[in-house]
Design an enzyme around this catalytic site. Sequence first.
Site, short mmCIF file in Angstrom:
data_model
loop_
_atom_site.label_atom_id
_atom_site.label_comp_id
_atom_site.label_asym_id
_atom_site.label_seq_id
_atom_site.Cartn_x
_atom_site.Cartn_y
_atom_site.Cartn_z
N SER A 10 0.79 -1.22 0.00
CA SER A 10 0.00 0.00 0.00
C SER A 10 0.82 1.28 0.00
O SER A 10 0.37 2.30 -0.48
CB SER A 10 -0.93 0.02 1.21
OG SER A 10 -1.80 -1.08 1.15
N THR A 11 2.01 1.25 0.57
CA THR A 11 2.81 2.47 0.64
C THR A 11 4.17 2.24 0.00
O THR A 11 4.64 1.10 -0.13
CB THR A 11 3.03 2.91 2.10
OG1 THR A 11 3.83 1.95 2.77
CG2 THR A 11 1.71 3.09 2.84
#
Length: 191
Positions: A10-11
């Site tokens: 996600s990051t």
Amino acid sequence: MAKVGYARVSTEDQRLDLQLAALRNVCDRVVEDQGVSGSTNKRPGLISVLRSLRSGDTLVVWRLDRLGRSLRDLIQITEKLSRRKIEFVSLTENIDTASAGGRLVFHMLAAMAEFERCLIRERTCAGLEAARARGQRLGRRPSLNEDECRSAYNAVVLQGEDVDEVARRYRVHPRTLTRHLRRMIITGTAG
């Protein structure tokens, strides 16, 4: 009949190493999305993988939550794959739709998601019914109130003003004004 892996974090700070190592052991190729949330539909790697898969291929993920954040999303993706005769494997959960047991587990998940959707719908309907019983008006607020409708009717029908001009005055689209006028004529509230 290729096995194609899909990895996602996600990051930008998170690392794909664990997923990539597991997927490379079983897949012919692996596509990744770095720094892309599972809740978004704009996942270039996933879109690329889904387009490239052919009948008989298998999509492999390290864990179910790497493919989608919600169960509904997962089910939609796997149903589309199934219609295209593409299998799905999740390594961590040990789900393989090519086997009867894998299909059973996945269909149980799908049934629970359907049950959840039905409960939400029932609660929504009950809430709407309770609001109606309390006399609340549901839906969008009318663009013109009764006085404005009567005044617009008088201006257009009785005085012959242009519909576009009257609509502009009341800040509504001419079709909206026409619809209100027609409703007044049909229901007999015009006079």
